[in-house]
Write an enzyme that holds these catalytic residues in place. Structure first.
Site, PDB file in Angstrom:
ATOM      1  N   HIS A 448       0.823  -1.219   0.000  1.00 16.43           N
ATOM      2  CA  HIS A 448       0.000   0.000   0.000  1.00 16.43           C
ATOM      3  C   HIS A 448       0.857   1.268   0.000  1.00 16.43           C
ATOM      4  CE1 HIS A 448      -0.532   0.606   4.665  1.00 16.43           C
ATOM      5  NE2 HIS A 448       0.687   0.259   4.380  1.00 16.43           N
ATOM      6  N   GLU A 449       0.207   2.390  -0.220  1.00 18.11           N
ATOM      7  CA  GLU A 449       0.899   3.689  -0.367  1.00 18.11           C
ATOM      8  C   GLU A 449       1.970   3.624  -1.454  1.00 18.11           C
ATOM      9  OE1 GLU A 449       0.668   6.760   0.719  1.00 18.11           O
ATOM     10  OE2 GLU A 449      -0.973   6.497   2.125  1.00 18.11           O
ATOM     11  N   GLY A 450       1.670   2.942  -2.528  1.00 14.46           N
ATOM     12  CA  GLY A 450       2.641   2.754  -3.607  1.00 14.46           C
ATOM     13  C   GLY A 450       3.386   1.448  -3.394  1.00 14.46           C
ATOM     14  N   HIS A 455       7.651   2.618  -6.145  1.00  9.27           N
ATOM     15  CA  HIS A 455       8.678   3.436  -5.500  1.00  9.27           C
ATOM     16  C   HIS A 455      10.027   3.316  -6.194  1.00  9.27           C
ATOM     17  CE1 HIS A 455       6.385   5.201  -2.301  1.00  9.27           C
ATOM     18  NE2 HIS A 455       5.733   4.061  -2.221  1.00  9.27           N
TER      19      HIS A 455
END
Lengths: 598, 598
Positions: A448-450, A455
């Protein structure tokens, strides 16, 4: 109290002996603070974590939220813990006094939050999402929006969510299709489905403040047409009292591998379940300007991503401490050189391979913690450094470090959780012990969050090339300064400095080779490996920093820091050698692979 | 049928195009067989796996065995599947015709079993434990024991277990304390507690045949005083009909991270719950000679450990195929070089990083499969090679490869399961999809049948030094022969051969350095890393073997083999460089670490 969550000794070392957090009290923003107030916040966080969050970690996992057709049922311990937390003010630890916050440095607030993550991520996710939501509105919302939505969130009466993904748009936010139709009165009506919404439906709070990415018809395509809306579960009347139910329907719960205490939902906006004001659509309020939604999100992203990395570190740290405790108390076997089978068994911590696993885990979780807090310190510099150049420098460095601060702990502190299972042997594989849950909880963080892959692209495709490579140059220069100090210090630190210096040179060479390839697909094909290699160099640097901070001070704690630094330089940093070689060759094996060949 | 379990095409390639399994039909033992009978067994296994085992994999995970105080409740699909399996004869696929077996080559039997592992390890564990038990008794039991216990096991009426561990004796079997008191009539009475007993209590079969390690009072200390006993759940009368209940009490169930379909128990022997014949103790029958119990166990260990590795491969393989299927059907995002945000999304298999993850997983699971089947082929050579030298050679090679065949797939095919989650993104983290369960199921494999650390000690501490290093020399020579063939073949294979040749040289150098250290604790301190490095070289060798078997044949399948070989040589084998360097330095960081420093 032996909470097996984090090491307060380690936190103190990093905050006070390394990052000199006390010096922040000289800045105007933190002038009311002192080491005493920092310590009090840390102690309070540890206490709430150990006494209110940790005790129901396992129960929250075993009894995940259930939808009974009417309500989402969550075990009562969650609300009880969150009510206690609301009373402490920790949720607003980093926020301005003007909105009722403690106005602590970001690095101290982050350290406070770590305790809650380590104790129970399932429960902690509700306030953390609320904090992220509130921070975004404090930065970009109108004063009325802050009054109506943020203040109740900081009082613990409202909770917040982030509604970005949709079933067809996860990593690819450009493909969001939720639409927001202007009503002419300044409000909007939203229609669409949002996926993976943590805290999306529950009765833990009076209201749920959804922050929703949606497209206003007629806007530009892709990410440039995305706007941000406040869409509350229950409409709020002018006097702040609850009004009509908004048209947000729970379409289903996701049942996860871990992080089970946090309800995760699929929400339908504007499907017609409710008709607020007698009209179709979910009522939404635009945040800031139209079409700038993703920019607002990204403005908060560094903080959110550093926070994800911190959560990963906390889970890894808890796993490491559990493994350490087990290894000290579990007798099994005898040394490799022992001959007498009737001699008493030794605690497994005496076996070299167990020490290897524990040292690896120590080097990961303490390295991850150093990385998180270093970034937290940069957030403070970005906000309060005395010169504009100092603030700009912090911003640039944080920008380039953010994908690493998110991804490195998500990979390696997860590896620490895996090692914690292995140290426990068969017991670690059972749910009677804690370590398998810590692993499952942490497995979310590389997603999650990328994702990890996103990244990698962020670091290699954007962060190291932006501003003509200024961010990367600054990072390498900053590492170089540590190398110089360590070289002067001599001894083991100088030996490590030499290895780090070579690695820094390699980063420069490899980045040049990749961006010199003249084919963006080839340049980026192995971006994840670039992320991993640069991440390992960064953490090696922070281990050298810790080694320098420990200096030649006597005592087990400092001996441990020196041993872990040595471990990282001998066992870990060398992993980057083959990674850099592969990257430098701009290998096309993955690019050239065809679907049909699998 | 798209079962997403294993690739039959890959199995055929490995068995027929690489290992020339058909040639085994020239041996007397397999003279009744042909490729047709092999294929029929493989097809039958796939069919039972896909139709009877896979459909309740998820349900078996979600509804694990429960003890209601009287009985262990197991979902009915398990018994239904096992009854079908019993009717196929697959359980006795590798056993002699004289006991009702199919007398298939071990390598073919193993390939059959792989399907069941890939479909549902929770259910498959019951017959696999029974097979291991039966094989041990066929090798070391008396004819009466075979008649009384083995035949009903092969008919599917009795199931078997292995009772080795105790709460205080897991990896350290020397510390077993269960005692077996001779009654003077040839029988024994057992008293003690056995931990981690899979299939230890259930109603799936008429009887459960426990094979129990225990010490006869007065025997030598440590492992040399361990004997092996048959201890049936229900005593068997002379005519084979069920008699009295034996004194074996279920003391508890272990609740696991995965592998939940298999009931795992703590059993108390001789606690007095039952008193067969009016006397205390659980009735046991000695297998073979006293004090030779561990030797009998170890005699079967190669096969059991190769089997664990095969199970790990099967789970990784299933995860890989699920990820591949998802990646081909999930549209998300656009190529890195694409500019138009309104262009249609592409299936994620087109992204380089997804291809990297899938190629890595492919190289792990197909590499693991090659390793398992190569070892299966060695089992056949060990048993049926025409010359005693050929049999001895196979035995020696298998001995040195066994810790790798167990551990390498347990590490890397588990990594494939991890990648399968990552390819799925958020969906992979949910229990609505299959990949998180496959990960959890596979996480057991680095722990049981000897942990990763134990196999490191086995490889470096025993296998490579035994017979003056004959096993290691043979392995390196065997790899060397492949290197020579590949060098002659030219092209990519020759390039890979050169890299492999260097790695082989490094194994020799590093092993000499380690054993030249003159301090056994230092030599063995990093044995796990030795295991991992040598394992990667062995799998690189088997990828080169596959590349040679593919030759320059045209077609997607062979292109895929060549691409995966290339991947393994470029992305994987180089990992061993820093590992060998660390090992060669006989690093003492872990040895020197002290408890207090953690």
């Amino acid at each position: 109290m032996r909470s097996l969550l984090l090491s307060r000794r380690d936190l103190d070392f990093l905050l006070y002996e390394w990052l000199d957090v006390e010096s922040l009290t000289k800045r105007e923003r933190y002038a009311e603070h002192s080491r005493d107030t920092f310590d009090a916040a840390l102690e309070l966080s540890e206490q709430v974590a150990a006494e209110r969050f940790a005790p129901h970690r396992k129960r929250g996992d075993q009894h995940e939220p259930q939808f009974d057709g009417e309500r989402v049922q969550i075990i009562p311990e969650v609300k009880a813990a969150l009510d206690v937390l609301a009373g402490t003010g920790i949720v607003a630890a980093g926020m301005d006094e003007s909105v009722g916050g403690m106005q602590l440095p970001a690095v101290v607030a982050q350290a406070c939050f770590l305790w809650l993550h380590a104790a129970n991520v399932g429960t902690a996710a509700y306030p953390f999402l609320t904090i992220a939501n509130a921070n975004l509105l404090l930065a970009h919302g109108s004063p009325e929006q802050v009054d109506t939505f943020v203040r109740p969130m900081l009082e613990g009466r409202f909770f917040g969510t982030m509604c970005l993904s949709e079933p067809q748009a996860g990593s690819s936010l450009a493909d969001v299709t939720t639409r927001a139709e202007p009503r002419g009165d300044g409000t909007y009506r939203l229609f669409g489905n949002k996926m993976w919404i943590s805290g999306g439906e529950h009765d833990l709070s009076e209201n749920i403040v959804h922050l929703v990415l949606a497209k206003i018809p007629g806007g530009p395509p892709g990410v440039k047409g995305i706007s941000l809306f406040i869409v509350p579960r229950v409409l709020v009347d002018a006097d702040g009292s609850p009004g009509e139910r908004n048209d947000i329907a729970l379409a289903g719960l996701n049942h996860k591998m871990g992080y089970r205490g946090t309800v995760n939902t699929l929400l339908n906006f504007g499907e017609g379940r409710y008709t607020p004001g007698g009209e179709p659509g979910a009522v939404g309020y635009l945040v800031g300007e139209p079409h700038r939604g993703l920019a607002y999100m990204f403005h908060m992203m560094n903080e959110a991503r550093v926070g994800v990395g911190a959560g990963a570190t906390a889970l890894g740290y808890a796993g490491y401490l559990h493994a350490l405790d087990y290894a000290r108390t579990r007798p099994q076997g005898r040394p490799a050189s022992a001959k007498d089978p009737s001699a008493p068994q030794v605690p497994i911590i005496e076996h070299a391979d167990v020490k290897r696993m524990l040292l690896a885990a120590k080097s990961y979780v303490e390295g991850g913690l150093a990385l998180n807090l270093y970034c937290g310190r940069l957030l403070d510099e970005e906000k309060t450094a005395e010169s504009p150049a100092g603030r700009e420098r912090a911003h640039l460095l944080l920008d380039v470090l953010t994908p690493i601060a998110k991804s490195w702990p998500s990979q390696w502190c997860l590896a620490a959780n895996d090692l914690a299972i292995q140290v426990h042997g068969g017991y670690g594989y059972t749910r009677e012990y804690d370590v398998e849950q810590l692993y499952r909880d942490n497995r979310l963080n590389p997603i999650h969050e990328g994702t990890h892959g996103i990244h990698g692209l962020d670091l290699l495709g954007r962060k190291v090339s932006m501003d003509g490579g200024a961010g990367l140059r600054l990072l390498l220069k900053t590492i170089g300064a540590t190398v110089s100090r360590a070289a002067e210090a001599g001894g083991a630190a100088a030996e490590h400095a030499a290895a780090l210096d070579l690695a820094v040179t390699r980063i420069g060479q490899v980045t040049a080779a990749l961006w010199g390839a003249g084919d963006v697909d080839a340049t980026l094909a192995n971006a994840s490996i670039y992320l991993e290699a640069v991440g390992h160099v960064v953490v090696a640097w922070l281990w050298l920093e810790q080694e320098l901070a420990a200096g030649d001070r006597a005592g087990d704690f400092y001996d441990g820091k020196r041993a872990a630094a040595r471990f990282f330089f001998r066992y870990e940093l060398p992993r980057t050698g083959p990674q850099f070689a592969l990257l430098e060759s701009v290998d096309r094996t993955t690019l050239d692979m065809r679907d049909g060949w699998f």
